[in-house]
Design a protein around this motif. Structure first.
Motif, PDB file in Angstrom:
ATOM      1  N   GLU A   1      -4.598 -16.713   7.740  1.00 36.47           N
ATOM      2  CA  GLU A   1      -4.658 -16.834   9.198  1.00 36.47           C
ATOM      3  C   GLU A   1      -5.878 -16.108   9.755  1.00 36.47           C
TER       4      GLU A   1
ATOM      5  N   GLN B   1      -0.793 -15.631   3.120  1.00 43.29           N
ATOM      6  CA  GLN B   1      -0.689 -16.370   4.380  1.00 43.29           C
ATOM      7  C   GLN B   1      -1.256 -15.577   5.548  1.00 43.29           C
ATOM      8  N   THR B   2      -0.976 -14.267   5.597  1.00 40.83           N
ATOM      9  CA  THR B   2      -1.562 -13.496   6.705  1.00 40.83           C
ATOM     10  C   THR B   2      -3.083 -13.412   6.552  1.00 40.83           C
TER      11      THR B   2
ATOM     12  N   HIS C   1       6.569 -14.097   6.734  1.00 42.19           N
ATOM     13  CA  HIS C   1       6.272 -15.186   5.796  1.00 42.19           C
ATOM     14  C   HIS C   1       7.200 -15.127   4.593  1.00 42.19           C
TER      15      HIS C   1
ATOM     16  N   GLY D   1      -4.613  -6.988   4.902  1.00 49.51           N
ATOM     17  CA  GLY D   1      -3.930  -7.992   4.076  1.00 49.51           C
ATOM     18  C   GLY D   1      -4.489  -7.997   2.657  1.00 49.51           C
TER      19      GLY D   1
ATOM     20  N   GLU E   1       3.808  -9.394   9.734  1.00 53.54           N
ATOM     21  CA  GLU E   1       3.586 -10.840   9.580  1.00 53.54           C
ATOM     22  C   GLU E   1       3.897 -11.280   8.153  1.00 53.54           C
ATOM     23  N   ALA E   2       3.437 -10.495   7.175  1.00 45.57           N
ATOM     24  CA  ALA E   2       3.678 -10.861   5.776  1.00 45.57           C
ATOM     25  C   ALA E   2       5.183 -10.886   5.493  1.00 45.57           C
TER      26      ALA E   2
ATOM     27  N   VAL F   1      -0.155  -6.588  10.107  1.00 49.18           N
ATOM     28  CA  VAL F   1      -0.281  -7.414   8.911  1.00 49.18           C
ATOM     29  C   VAL F   1       1.011  -7.379   8.073  1.00 49.18           C
ATOM     30  N   GLU F   2       1.580  -6.179   7.898  1.00 51.96           N
ATOM     31  CA  GLU F   2       2.793  -6.063   7.080  1.00 51.96           C
ATOM     32  C   GLU F   2       3.972  -6.787   7.724  1.00 51.96           C
TER      33      GLU F   2
ATOM     34  N   PHE G   1       1.378 -12.324   1.645  1.00 44.16           N
ATOM     35  CA  PHE G   1       0.144 -11.667   2.085  1.00 44.16           C
ATOM     36  C   PHE G   1      -1.019 -12.646   2.145  1.00 44.16           C
TER      37      PHE G   1
ATOM     38  N   ILE H   1       0.833  -1.204   0.000  1.00 41.69           N
ATOM     39  CA  ILE H   1       0.000   0.000   0.000  1.00 41.69           C
ATOM     40  C   ILE H   1       0.868   1.254   0.000  1.00 41.69           C
TER      41      ILE H   1
ATOM     42  N   ARG I   1      -7.473  -6.758  10.222  1.00 44.82           N
ATOM     43  CA  ARG I   1      -6.254  -7.397   9.702  1.00 44.82           C
ATOM     44  C   ARG I   1      -6.535  -8.025   8.344  1.00 44.82           C
TER      45      ARG I   1
ATOM     46  N   GLU J   1      -9.714  -8.970  13.891  1.00 48.60           N
ATOM     47  CA  GLU J   1      -9.415  -9.902  12.793  1.00 48.60           C
ATOM     48  C   GLU J   1      -9.898  -9.328  11.458  1.00 48.60           C
TER      49      GLU J   1
END
Lengths: 197, 358
Positions: free
Chosen positions: B183, B179-180, A152, B157, A148-149, A145-146, B177, A112, B153, B150
């Motif tokens: 989840e 994967q997040t 991954h 994502g 976590e991504a 979120v960013e 992305f 983003i 999030r 949630e």
């Protein structure tokens, strides 16, 4: 107020954390109120600009090829803690709770905001992991979120290197009671609970 | 909970007003465009820090003013007398509960619940799915802060994945992305399933109490992607990548869910009469009322915009029986309400409120 003064204010307010009013205050302070502070500051800035660069191994601030952490023989080079920014590294250092080394990404994936994998310090991370010296990678990125991504993404870069990946825990602040935590923090703390002996 | 006092400044056409409420029934009477609904809108804003009329808070600030202020004092089941202050500016807003700053919507959503009944509610059956999704997400978020977290999030994502698709980013980045998203989707799917089931059950009960008939009403989730576990969601998005790249967006997922209202096992949109549709959305709002009351153990306020004068006598009797004596009702109308002596009444004209003494 004057053309050159206004230029200084305009440049100052572009800096992070400064608005018009604080830019004006800084300019007045350095140019009028305490002008003896100006020259040492200008000299320090230009000296730092010439000397400071990224550590060739981890991306931390350095004045030599390696930063002070990477150059310290007492640190455990097999454990690497991945952080987003230099201040994150500084915060962990202040805690004195960690004896390994670091890798600074200088950001996190954020499509983003136009930040993709090419903008991050990932190439040197792959090199470090594939030469076999690293046994554990601690992902100390934020748990949005960013963040976590990005975790991954990093694990997908290196699926078969035998490196152990771990994620730092998220939960209650120490010394804090359960009643003070918001619902989301409590959920994280419960999800991340561990066996008690 | 009950609303004891409300003060508004520069809120839509209301320059400044301060009203103290006594008893559980307030009626605001006046012509169209005088500011009756604006008062209900301000009261409802505190439920989820959103207006029920506009997704953007800028129109709420009076024309030409730089800030609107809302202050409400509640008598609350768990926190006693509680004061909420909200400041709305074009570039943001500030919220304080008992002088404590609230920085996240999640910390206040559902704490001060209000349910709005409006003649526009019929659009809920007739219009596109966006309205239904938004309603369900707000109801479930108000019932459970974890749902909101949630959901936020998931959408963050999703926005990331969509941007990567548009920028023609690589599969590895997409996968990070996905994967997040997977989840959060695996946490959201059962919450939505269960929330829809509970609302549907409540709707069935409420329908019986309100219409007194033997009609069966139901709310059903029409899934925007057939997956439940994180692995299933991952597989679905991986398979969709090529087509998603072409269309420049994520075509399947929780953000594409829709909800169907049915009456006697047939779609209310296609088969119910206008009268039946109106009865059904009224029952749906009252189901939301009961759902929130059971989830949060707080009795919501009921905001009835142009509704109470429209009910036929039999339905009106059942409506009041459903709400009981304790529920505070703030209602509007262009004409005086039936049994006017049972209400604390205000005349509304040009954004000015004048109490009419009995």
């Amino acid at each position: 107020m004057t053309p050159t003064f206004d230029t200084v204010v305009r440049l100052l307010k572009q800096l992070p954390g400064l608005g018009h009013r604080s830019g004006e205050r800084l300019a007045l302070h350095l140019l009028v109120e305490r002008s003896e502070r100006l020259n040492p500051l200008v000299e320090a800035l230009s000296a730092a600009a010439a000397a400071v660069r990224r550590c060739g191994r981890c991306g931390n601030l350095a004045e030599d090829e390696l930063c002070v952490v990477c150059a310290d023989g007492r640190r455990d080079p097999a454990t690497v803690c991945v952080v987003e920014q230099v201040p994150d590294l500084a915060a962990i250092e202040r805690s004195a709770a960690y004896g390994g080394v670091y890798h600074v990404l200088h950001g996190k994936l954020s499509p983003i905001n136009g930040v993709g994998p090419d903008h991050l310090n990932l190439a040197t991370l792959s090199d470090r992991l594939s030469n076999g010296e690293v046994s554990e990678l601690i992902l100390a990125l934020s748990n949005d979120v960013e963040g976590e991504a990005t975790c991954h993404y990093i694990t997908s870069l290196l699926p078969d290197t035998g490196v152990k990946f771990s994620r730092i825990g998220f939960g209650l602040p120490s010394g804090g009671g359960v009643v003070f935590a918001d619902a989301v923090t409590l959920k994280n703390a419960l999800d991340g609970r561990r066996e008690y002996h | 909970m009950t609303l004891l006092e409300i003060r508004l400044q520069r809120f839509r056409n209301i320059a400044g007003t301060s009203l103290r409420f006594s008893g559980p029934r307030q009626f605001f009477q006046g012509g169209n465009g005088q500011g009756k609904t604006n008062l209900l809108e301000a009261t409802g804003y505190v439920t989820a820090l959103r207006s029920f009329r506009s997704a953007d808070h800028r129109p709420l600030v009076m024309n030409g003013a730089d800030e609107a202020g809302l202050a409400m004092t509640f008598n609350h089941e768990t926190t006693g007398e509680t004061r909420v202050v909200i400041r709305l500016r074009p570039d943001g807003r500030g919220v304080e509960v008992d002088q404590e700053k609230i920085s996240r919507v999640g910390d206040v959503i559902g704490r001060f619940p209000a349910v709005t009944l409006s003649s526009d509610d019929i659009q809920f059956i007739r219009q596109s799915p966006g309205l239904r999704r938004r309603w369900l997400d707000l109801a479930l978020s108000a019932g459970d802060p974890v749902y909101l977290r949630e959901l936020q999030r998931y959408h963050r994502g999703l926005a990331g994945r969509n941007r990567i698709l548009k920028n023609e980013g690589g599969d590895r980045e997409l996968s990070a992305f996905e994967q997040t998203m997977a989840e959060t989707a695996s946490a959201l799917t059962p919450l939505r399933e269960e929330g829809t089931r509970q609302l549907s059950e409540t709707l069935q009960t409420v329908c019986g109490e309100i219409s007194g008939g033997a009609e069966t009403a139901a709310l059903t989730r029409l899934a925007g992607g057939t997956a439940g576990t994180a692995e299933e969601w991952l597989a679905l998005w991986r398979e969709s990548r090529e087509k998603d790249r072409l269309s420049g967006g994520t075509r399947r997922g929780l953000h594409r869910d829709d909800y169907e209202l049915s009456l006697n096992n047939r779609s209310a949109r296609d088969f119910a009469s206008e009268g039946q549709q109106r009865g059904l959305v009224l029952a749906l709002r009252l189901a939301e009322f009961r759902y929130l009351m059971e989830k949060r153990r707080v009795r919501p306020l009921l905001l009835a915009d142009d509704i109470v004068n429209e009910l036929d006598p039999e339905r009106r009797r059942r409506f009041w029986k459903f709400l009981g004596e304790e529920t505070q009702v703030l209602a509007t109308g262009t004409e005086p309400p039936p049994e006017p002596e049972t209400w604390q009444r205000f005349e509304v004209s040009g954004g000015v409120f004048t109490e009419l003494f009995r």
